[in-house]
Design an enzyme around this catalytic site. Structure first.
Site, PDB file in Angstrom:
ATOM      1  N   ASP A  19     -28.062 -17.028 -35.154  1.00 47.80           N
ATOM      2  CA  ASP A  19     -28.469 -16.314 -36.311  1.00 47.80           C
ATOM      3  C   ASP A  19     -27.276 -15.878 -37.217  1.00 47.80           C
ATOM      4  O   ASP A  19     -27.121 -16.204 -38.412  1.00 47.80           O
ATOM      5  CB  ASP A  19     -29.289 -15.361 -36.159  1.00 47.80           C
ATOM      6  CG  ASP A  19     -30.652 -15.459 -35.916  1.00 47.80           C
ATOM      7  OD1 ASP A  19     -31.081 -16.694 -36.026  1.00 47.80           O
ATOM      8  OD2 ASP A  19     -31.297 -14.465 -35.253  1.00 47.80           O
ATOM      9  N   GLY A  20     -25.851 -15.606 -36.460  1.00 49.85           N
ATOM     10  CA  GLY A  20     -24.878 -15.400 -37.088  1.00 49.85           C
ATOM     11  C   GLY A  20     -24.388 -16.279 -37.859  1.00 49.85           C
ATOM     12  O   GLY A  20     -23.681 -16.487 -39.158  1.00 49.85           O
TER      13      GLY A  20
ATOM     14  N   ASP B  70     -24.862   9.758 -38.186  1.00 50.47           N
ATOM     15  CA  ASP B  70     -23.699   8.733 -37.889  1.00 50.47           C
ATOM     16  C   ASP B  70     -23.581   7.557 -38.979  1.00 50.47           C
ATOM     17  O   ASP B  70     -22.631   6.935 -38.979  1.00 50.47           O
ATOM     18  CB  ASP B  70     -23.995   7.971 -36.580  1.00 50.47           C
ATOM     19  CG  ASP B  70     -23.654   9.044 -35.322  1.00 50.47           C
ATOM     20  OD1 ASP B  70     -23.162  10.305 -35.695  1.00 50.47           O
ATOM     21  OD2 ASP B  70     -23.731   8.651 -34.299  1.00 50.47           O
TER      22      ASP B  70
ATOM     23  N   THR C 171     -35.417  -6.827 -38.156  1.00 52.71           N
ATOM     24  CA  THR C 171     -35.386  -7.033 -36.508  1.00 52.71           C
ATOM     25  C   THR C 171     -34.025  -7.150 -35.789  1.00 52.71           C
ATOM     26  O   THR C 171     -33.906  -7.372 -34.835  1.00 52.71           O
ATOM     27  CB  THR C 171     -36.149  -8.375 -36.273  1.00 52.71           C
ATOM     28  OG1 THR C 171     -35.343  -9.552 -36.908  1.00 52.71           O
ATOM     29  CG2 THR C 171     -37.471  -8.362 -36.630  1.00 52.71           C
ATOM     30  N   ALA C 172     -33.053  -6.312 -36.399  1.00 56.13           N
ATOM     31  CA  ALA C 172     -31.575  -6.558 -36.212  1.00 56.13           C
ATOM     32  C   ALA C 172     -31.380  -5.129 -36.090  1.00 56.13           C
ATOM     33  O   ALA C 172     -31.951  -4.327 -35.152  1.00 56.13           O
ATOM     34  CB  ALA C 172     -30.713  -7.387 -37.187  1.00 56.13           C
TER      35      ALA C 172
ATOM     36  N   ALA D  43     -31.417  -2.586 -37.712  1.00 58.51           N
ATOM     37  CA  ALA D  43     -32.370  -1.377 -37.892  1.00 58.51           C
ATOM     38  C   ALA D  43     -33.119  -1.277 -36.901  1.00 58.51           C
ATOM     39  O   ALA D  43     -33.793  -0.017 -36.798  1.00 58.51           O
ATOM     40  CB  ALA D  43     -33.000  -1.926 -39.271  1.00 58.51           C
ATOM     41  N   LEU D  44     -33.892  -2.102 -36.513  1.00 59.43           N
ATOM     42  CA  LEU D  44     -34.785  -2.257 -35.178  1.00 59.43           C
ATOM     43  C   LEU D  44     -34.162  -1.355 -34.033  1.00 59.43           C
ATOM     44  O   LEU D  44     -34.980  -0.407 -33.535  1.00 59.43           O
ATOM     45  CB  LEU D  44     -35.301  -3.822 -34.890  1.00 59.43           C
ATOM     46  CG  LEU D  44     -36.278  -3.583 -33.632  1.00 59.43           C
ATOM     47  CD1 LEU D  44     -37.667  -3.132 -34.129  1.00 59.43           C
ATOM     48  CD2 LEU D  44     -36.559  -5.041 -33.104  1.00 59.43           C
ATOM     49  N   SER D  45     -33.062  -1.558 -33.509  1.00 61.39           N
ATOM     50  CA  SER D  45     -32.377  -0.830 -32.634  1.00 61.39           C
ATOM     51  C   SER D  45     -32.054   0.502 -33.022  1.00 61.39           C
ATOM     52  O   SER D  45     -32.146   1.334 -32.144  1.00 61.39           O
ATOM     53  CB  SER D  45     -30.962  -1.473 -32.314  1.00 61.39           C
ATOM     54  OG  SER D  45     -30.963  -2.738 -32.166  1.00 61.39           O
TER      55      SER D  45
ATOM     56  N   GLN E 140     -19.460  -9.220 -43.052  1.00 62.91           N
ATOM     57  CA  GLN E 140     -18.360  -8.830 -44.075  1.00 62.91           C
ATOM     58  C   GLN E 140     -18.103  -7.144 -44.044  1.00 62.91           C
ATOM     59  O   GLN E 140     -19.113  -6.323 -44.067  1.00 62.91           O
ATOM     60  CB  GLN E 140     -18.762  -9.481 -45.404  1.00 62.91           C
ATOM     61  CG  GLN E 140     -19.203 -10.724 -45.610  1.00 62.91           C
ATOM     62  CD  GLN E 140     -20.047 -11.158 -46.880  1.00 62.91           C
ATOM     63  OE1 GLN E 140     -19.523 -11.563 -47.590  1.00 62.91           O
ATOM     64  NE2 GLN E 140     -21.194 -10.932 -46.747  1.00 62.91           N
TER      65      GLN E 140
END
Length: 299
Positions: A80-81, A184, A195-196, A198-200, A254
């Site tokens: 995905d990166g 923080d 699902t990245a 923000a989900l964590s 970035q």
């Protein structure tokens, strides 16, 4: 075979020239995919860095902008990166993208490398599911001067430095004051980015068809500061108003390493979206089940 697409860009997961030598496996994967697409009667053009990385001199190559102008489909090989970087560049050209997964999770690179031939052959014949994903456009304003500008497919993140305390942020949405938050940091994510990170951080998952952002505080001081879903039609303003030590901003991969008190990050929907093509039968919920391990042990 009559192909719907004729000029195919092939973009791999590559390192910078100063990095270690490419693995034989990665180079072989690109060679195998290029040979298969060429056998279907399509022109294969590699991006310049991928061609150098893989040592592939028997195919033409262009920079990413050249691929966007010349090609009518992009095959992106990696995780995905890799797709994040490619999609930001090619969105302006409207080039549809297909992801072949050579990474880990693969939410948007969903075709397995071990079994890509049948999926790619069908897509090239026009048998696919379409999936449109919005991009964010973000600017960092300092004394009314734009000091940094970027697009993001996943998220915009403002967070404290590794050794500093909480940061205080003033939030506006559509020109209306929302709150001052001590935390923080803060994440503003697209449906793709939901699902990245923000989900964590405790945010909800947004279906890609929803025209919305999710705004998620990172470890807020006041526990009543909760994630909120917002329309992507309105601009979000995040102003750094307090805090000790370094504050940074990240736009996908970035970064602007340091923000100053009074800096404002303006986030709005970009003019362009990313167009993904998936194998016939693909759906978002099947991706969630597979990638998040839902219903493991069930039917």
């Amino acid at each position: 075979m009559t192909s719907t697409f004729r000029h195919i860009a092939l973009i791999g997961k590559y390192h910078t020239p100063s990095a270690a030598a490419p693995s034989a496996e990665s180079s072989a994967s690109l060679q195998r995919i290029a040979a298969h697409v060429r056998s279907l009667g399509c022109e294969v053009i590699l991006d310049t860095q991928s061609a150098i990385y893989a040592g592939m001199t028997d195919y033409p190559s262009m920079d990413v902008d050249g691929l966007g102008k010349h090609c009518d489909l992009g095959l992106v090989v990696g995780g995905d990166g890799t797709m994040l970087g490619v999609s930001r560049h090619l969105a302006r050209y409207g080039t549809p993208l297909v992801g072949i997964n050579q990474g880990r999770l693969g939410f948007v690179t969903d075709i397995a490398l071990d079994d890509f031939e049948s999926s790619i052959s069908s897509i090239l014949q026009g048998e696919y599911e379409e999936d449109e994903r919005p991009l964010m456009h973000a600017r960092v304003m300092r004394d009314d001067v734009c000091v940094f500008e970027a697009q993001a497919m996943n998220d915009v993140v403002v967070n404290r430095g590794s050794t500093s305390g909480m940061v205080e942020l003033r939030i506006e949405v559509g020109g209306h004051f929302v709150s001052n938050q001590r935390a923080d940091g803060l994440i503003v994510a697209t449906p793709t980015g939901s699902t990245a990170y923000a989900l964590s951080a405790g945010g909800p998952m947004l279906h890609p068809s929803i025209p919305a952002w999710v705004m998620v505080p990172i470890a807020p001081h006041n526990l009543s500061n909760r994630p909120i879903v917002l329309s992507d039609a309105q601009e979000i303003t995040i102003e750094v108003v307090g805090g000790r030590g370094d504050v940074s901003a990240n736009f996908d991969m970035q970064s602007l390493a340091s923000l100053q008190h009074g800096d404002r990050i303006l986030v709005k929907r970009a003019d362009h979206s990313v167009h993904f093509l998936h194998p016939k039968g693909w759906n978002y919920f099947a991706t969630l089940r597979k990638k998040l391990g839902w219903n493991e042990g069930g039917s």
